[in-house]
Design a protein around this motif. Structure first.
Motif, short mmCIF file in Angstrom:
data_model
loop_
_atom_site.label_atom_id
_atom_site.label_comp_id
_atom_site.label_asym_id
_atom_site.label_seq_id
_atom_site.Cartn_x
_atom_site.Cartn_y
_atom_site.Cartn_z
N ALA A 6 0.88 -0.96 -0.32
CA ALA A 6 -0.07 -0.36 -0.29
C ALA A 6 1.17 1.04 0.25
O ALA A 6 1.67 1.15 0.21
CB ALA A 6 -0.75 0.23 1.50
N PRO A 7 0.27 2.23 -0.22
CA PRO A 7 1.58 3.40 -0.23
C PRO A 7 1.46 4.10 1.03
O PRO A 7 0.51 3.89 1.49
CB PRO A 7 0.53 4.44 -1.65
CG PRO A 7 -0.12 4.16 -1.86
CD PRO A 7 -0.67 2.30 -1.39
N ARG A 8 2.38 4.63 1.22
CA ARG A 8 3.35 5.12 2.01
C ARG A 8 3.65 6.71 1.93
O ARG A 8 3.28 6.67 1.03
CB ARG A 8 4.05 4.47 3.09
CG ARG A 8 3.60 3.15 3.12
CD ARG A 8 3.64 2.69 4.26
NE ARG A 8 4.51 3.43 5.41
CZ ARG A 8 4.18 3.29 6.73
NH1 ARG A 8 3.22 3.35 6.91
NH2 ARG A 8 5.18 4.29 7.50
N PRO A 9 2.77 7.43 3.30
CA PRO A 9 3.76 8.92 3.21
C PRO A 9 5.27 8.39 2.91
O PRO A 9 5.89 7.97 3.31
CB PRO A 9 3.05 9.15 4.10
CG PRO A 9 2.06 8.71 4.99
CD PRO A 9 2.55 7.08 4.10
N ILE A 10 5.72 9.73 1.74
CA ILE A 10 7.61 10.01 1.74
C ILE A 10 7.68 10.74 3.31
O ILE A 10 6.98 12.01 3.23
CB ILE A 10 7.58 10.71 0.64
CG1 ILE A 10 6.54 11.29 0.22
CG2 ILE A 10 7.44 8.86 -0.51
CD1 ILE A 10 7.26 12.15 -1.04
#
Length: 162
Positions: A6-10
């Motif tokens: 799943a996408p994660r904050p950078i």
């Protein structure tokens, strides 16, 4: 534990900003170091035209007539033990910020360290205030304003940038 796709904050600290030294041969990009904050405003300098008509039954409508963008960079004034200012900051302060008219333009590029493509801007710069208190380091800042349409370029072998 399974890894998620799943996408994660950078991380904000992973952004890289560079200014091109147009006085150097070969092409030279200077990192702007010791940044502690940046703000990218992709809607700055946008202009719209109201095109609402009777046929819209009271609902607003517009066309975007001009796109603009800025990046505000905040840092600490960076210098080595001899007093030599960070190359990126020094270029902005001593070379770029003093130019006028068509000469006020200079290339900049930026990306996150996780990205494989630079965003390229032809831009102008507005130097920011510098200062500090008794128990503080000296601040440094600049606002970069995009001129024209942005471009992109792949990150060269070796990564390019800090």
């Amino acid at each position: 534990m399974p890894t998620s796709t799943a996408p994660r904050p950078i991380d904000a600290r992973g952004w890289i900003f560079e200014v091109q030294d147009i006085t150097a041969e070969p092409e030279t990009w200077l990192p702007i170091r010791l940044l502690n904050s940046f703000t990218h405003n992709p809607g700055e300098n946008e202009e719209t035209e109201d095109i609402t008509a009777f046929d819209d039954d009271g609902y607003y409508s517009q066309d975007v007539m001009q796109r603009g963008a800025t990046i505000a960079l905040e840092s600490k004034f960076a210098a080595d033990k001899t007093g030599q200012q960070d190359a990126g900051q020094a270029y902005i302060d001593g070379e770029w910020a003093n130019r006028l008219g068509a000469d006020s333009h200079n290339p900049v590029r930026w990306r996150h360290k996780s990205q494989t493509t630079w965003v390229l801007w032809d831009a102008t710069v507005t130097p920011g205030e510098q200062g500090g208190g008794t128990n503080e380091k000296t601040s440094w800042s600049a606002t970069i304003t995009r001129c024209g349409k942005p471009g992109t370029a792949p990150v060269a072998a070796g990564g390019g940038g800090a």
